[in-house]
Design an enzyme around this catalytic site. Structure first.
Site, short mmCIF file in Angstrom:
data_model
loop_
_atom_site.label_atom_id
_atom_site.label_comp_id
_atom_site.label_asym_id
_atom_site.label_seq_id
_atom_site.Cartn_x
_atom_site.Cartn_y
_atom_site.Cartn_z
N CYS A 120 0.80 -1.22 0.00
CA CYS A 120 0.00 0.00 0.00
C CYS A 120 0.84 1.28 0.00
O CYS A 120 0.32 2.36 -0.28
CB CYS A 120 -0.96 0.00 1.18
N HIS A 145 -3.21 7.15 2.42
CA HIS A 145 -3.62 5.87 1.85
C HIS A 145 -5.02 5.53 2.33
O HIS A 145 -5.32 5.61 3.53
CB HIS A 145 -2.64 4.78 2.26
N ASN A 183 -10.25 -0.18 -0.26
CA ASN A 183 -8.80 -0.04 -0.20
C ASN A 183 -8.23 -0.63 -1.49
O ASN A 183 -8.26 -1.83 -1.70
CB ASN A 183 -8.28 -0.79 1.03
#
Length: 355
Positions: free
Chosen positions: A118, A259, A289
């Protein structure tokens, strides 16, 4: 390999594009299969829906679409380096970036994959910034793309509710000090002692996949509570470092682009930094996500709200563990809606033309 050029004074953002697949999976779609509820998912994550790639749609497909939009946004400049941040390449070998570069008609440019989960986009953007500042490359296409639906166990309530698929891309190139779009500073870190927090155990040289491989080892796993605590602390500390290096105060930040992992994480990071939560860009509510794609997708989604010269703080945390932050000022660029429908193509992606 391009000839080494005079080192520029700065690196600037020149183009931006994003893409999410058409397949929309709502919380209601998951309720029966996962014995959960829309209310529970929203309260724990802030996610209402996510997008899944269609059968046969791979990371390279999404990466090429997002990159094509970024190139269009930048006016189809000449690219001499492609960096693709991804945890879900089309194949373990070879890297996916060269295939994307070829598909876009970029010629025999340097291209490689970068794996930082990520945090991948922040890492890749930092590498692109360094490559241009060194004079080794003139203009870089940076892509973050992931197909987490391919590695998440659809029956695992801890992960299946969180992740979605998508891709985002930017074009960066040489610019002038103080020019809108300038990348100001980066701060990157890792802690390899925490590899078990976020991982896919099987599939590498440590544990090759075979007939005896269990689902637990084959699929993505995450220790959510531990990740939550570490992510908040790490992103806040890294953000403070880049703010100091950029000469910015927390009150100078116009937008926080963290993020897109969890609504509560975003709120806590903003709180620790003293940044108004209303300045924290939220995109995960509609797409989940999307790992390495989350920051460029959030940028593309919210681009109409940004004004030239706005100060943006980017920060991420991912497996490895890895984390980092960066700062930039917003340039005057046009960006297509990443959720815009893409019709079935009857011709190849447009070949970029040198500016």
């Amino acid at each position: 390999m391009p000839a080494r050029t005079k080192r520029p004074a700065a690196v600037v953002l020149e183009g931006l594009g994003g893409y999410v697949p058409a397949g929309k999976v709502t919380n209601l779609d998951l309720e029966g299969r996962l014995e959960t509820s829309d209310a529970w998912i929203r309260s724990r994550t802030g996610i209402h829906s996510r997008r899944f790639a269609a059968p046969g749609e791979a990371t390279s497909d999404m990466a090429a679409e997002a990159a094509s939009r970024a190139l269009a946004s930048a006016g189809y400049p000449e690219i001499d380096l492609v960096i693709l941040a991804t945890t879900t390449p089309d194949h373990p070998c070879p890297a996916t970036a060269p295939a994307v570069a070829s598909r876009l008609g970029l010629g025999p440019v340097a291209a490689f994959d970068l794996a930082a989960v990520c945090s991948g986009f922040v890492y890749a953007l930092a590498q692109a910034n360094a490559a241009v500042l060194s004079g080794q490359h003139r203009r870089v296409l940076v892509i973050g793309a992931d197909t987490f639906s391919a590695i998440v166990n659809p029956l695992d309530r801890n992960t299946a509710i969180i992740f979605g698929d998508g891709a985002g891309a930017v074009v960066v190139g040489a610019g002038e000090e103080g020019q809108p779009g300038q990348l100001s500073a980066f701060d990157l870190h890792s802690d390899g002692s925490c590899t078990d927090l976020i991982r896919v155990a099987a599939g590498g040289s440590r544990m090759p996949v075979n007939a005896e491989t269990s689902d637990a080892d084959r699929y993505f796993s995450m220790q959510g509570k531990e990740v939550f605590v570490q992510a908040v602390t790490a992103m806040a500390e890294s953000s403070r470092s880049v703010l100091q290096e950029s000469g910015w105060h927390h009150g100078d930040v116009d937008w926080l682009i963290a993020h897109q992992a969890n609504q509560r994480i975003l709120n806590q990071v903003a709180g620790l930094l003293g940044i108004d939560p209303r300045k924290a860009v939220i995109h995960l509510d509609r797409v989940g996500n999307t790992s390495a794609a989350s920051i460029p997708l959030a940028l593309a989604d919210h681009a109409p709200r940004f004004e030239t010269g706005d100060k943006l703080l980017l920060t991420a945390f991912g497996g490895g563990t890895t984390w980092g932050a960066g700062t930039l000022t917003w340039p005057p660029i046009a960006v297509a809606d990443p959720q815009q429908a893409v019709n079935e193509r009857t011709k190849p992606w447009p070949t970029p033309q040198p500016s």
